[in-house]
Design an enzyme around this catalytic site. Sequence first.
Site, PDB file in Angstrom:
ATOM      1  N   TYR A   1    -132.047  40.502  89.514  1.00  0.00           N
ATOM      2  CA  TYR A   1    -133.271  41.114  88.996  1.00  0.00           C
ATOM      3  C   TYR A   1    -133.841  40.347  87.795  1.00  0.00           C
ATOM      4  CZ  TYR A   1    -133.480  45.440  91.686  1.00  0.00           C
ATOM      5  OH  TYR A   1    -133.642  46.368  92.681  1.00  0.00           O
TER       6      TYR A   1
ATOM      7  N   LYS B   1    -118.767  43.640  93.888  1.00  0.00           N
ATOM      8  CA  LYS B   1    -118.599  42.997  95.182  1.00  0.00           C
ATOM      9  C   LYS B   1    -117.861  41.676  94.932  1.00  0.00           C
ATOM     10  CE  LYS B   1    -119.456  42.966  99.552  1.00  0.00           C
ATOM     11  NZ  LYS B   1    -118.528  43.607 100.420  1.00  0.00           N
TER      12      LYS B   1
ATOM     13  N   ASP C   1    -119.369  48.188  98.767  1.00  0.00           N
ATOM     14  CA  ASP C   1    -119.743  48.746 100.072  1.00  0.00           C
ATOM     15  C   ASP C   1    -118.879  49.964 100.421  1.00  0.00           C
ATOM     16  OD1 ASP C   1    -117.782  46.839 100.089  1.00  0.00           O
ATOM     17  OD2 ASP C   1    -118.307  45.926 101.998  1.00  0.00           O
TER      18      ASP C   1
ATOM     19  N   ASP D   1    -129.030  49.764  91.368  1.00  0.00           N
ATOM     20  CA  ASP D   1    -130.269  50.273  91.957  1.00  0.00           C
ATOM     21  C   ASP D   1    -129.959  51.015  93.266  1.00  0.00           C
ATOM     22  OD1 ASP D   1    -132.937  50.673  91.908  1.00  0.00           O
ATOM     23  OD2 ASP D   1    -133.522  48.650  92.487  1.00  0.00           O
TER      24      ASP D   1
END
Length: 411
Positions: free
Chosen positions: A143, A212, A278, A302
């Site tokens: 971002y 992740k 995930d 987000d």
Amino acid sequence: MTKISELLRQNHIDIPFIKGDGIGPEISAATEDILNAAIKKVYGDTRSLSFIDVLAGEAAFKSVGEWLPKETVELIREKGVALKGPLTTPVGKGARSINVRLRKELDLYACIRPVKHFPNVPFPVKRDVLNIVIFRENTEDVYRGIEYKAGSEEAMKLARFLKNEFGADLPSENTTAIGIKPMSIEGSKRIARAAIRHAVQLKRKKVSLIHKGNIMKFTEGMFRDVGYDVAEEEFSDSVYTMRQYQNTVSTQGTEAANKKFEAAQWAGKVIVDDVIADAGLMHMTMNPERFDVLVLSNLNGDYYSDSSAGVVGGLGVAPGANVNFETNHGLFEATHGTAPDIAGKDMANPTSLLLSACMLLDHLKWTEAAEAIRTAINGCFEAKILTADLAPKDIKPASCSAFSQAVLARL
Ligand code: NAI
């Protein structure tokens, strides 16, 4: 710049208010009325907020030809805190997100989003057990806005550089768009620190570092590692980490590790663990009680904000604050966008912006007024007064203005 210590001494405070695009003006009007009424009710004439209308987004572009006028940023910087409605961001073209720019310009690195169930608000999961606070890093990651269009001079040059200098394996030199994911040790540390401090102070049970790192080892993996470092180095008296648990398993065996874990729980320590992003999203819907306070990098944060909001009934009840805990600057805004499909129809749910405004009142330590508003909102839900986004088929939805009148009546 108004320091928080000065703000806390003031009884009459100026709040720059970006009313926003789409449903922004409707929910902002409701929020302003309810804040004024709650403050009057709780503090009489001894305290007040004065809202200063400031321009950003489409409204700013139409009136002064700029999406984010410098004066807006400077006023928020000067006043220390601000309220904000949603702003339009064009996809794939046009101006960069003003939300992202505001957070970056004021270095509002922590995005805090409490998500929990409300009475009579329908939700799609089996049990109403989700009650979490999300700490999303707000200034780094993909971002940050460092990305280059496929086929552009910059993208091709960067592709050649990466290939020639580092032997990077890119799909192609000429047709690859490149985005960069910068994540710093300091940036990752300060968001972990803010979340762990929050958990310790509010006696929450667990902090989960979501990442992740199995795939993106040096960015997301580092995010997890420095989160554990902060927990163990700066909060050793109040937390126990699953990394410590694993270390004990490998040196002293599982039984010894389990004993230490139980002792930490008995002592009321906050447990810090980590979860792969995930799998974590699956847990969010299947075992929501697994989570308490969450620390996330920007993009993951987000996704988690919106998906957890979905678990408790939608974006209409999801508030947020963007805060820098060193300068104490804060920009308080709803999680949702401008909802162009219902703009101007008096259908929007003002709860998300209202609850964000309550977080602003908490920040100013005007907690009595914040509590009064939260209780009034709960009272509306208990009486099954629900806006269209929340109302089940058998309940006639309340309009935005009718809902705010019902909140006002309950103050
Ligand atoms: P959105 O959040 O505006 O709308 C998604 C869905 O939720 C729509 O069906 C909408 O009607 C509903 N919804 C959202 N807020 C609601 C409310 N308060 N009451 C009742 N229903 C509500 O997301 P979308 O459509 O992806 O984005 C529209 C615009 O908003 C885009 O330009 C986007 O960039 C911008 N946006 C701005 C944000 C901000 O200013 N913080 C955050 C997210 C999106």
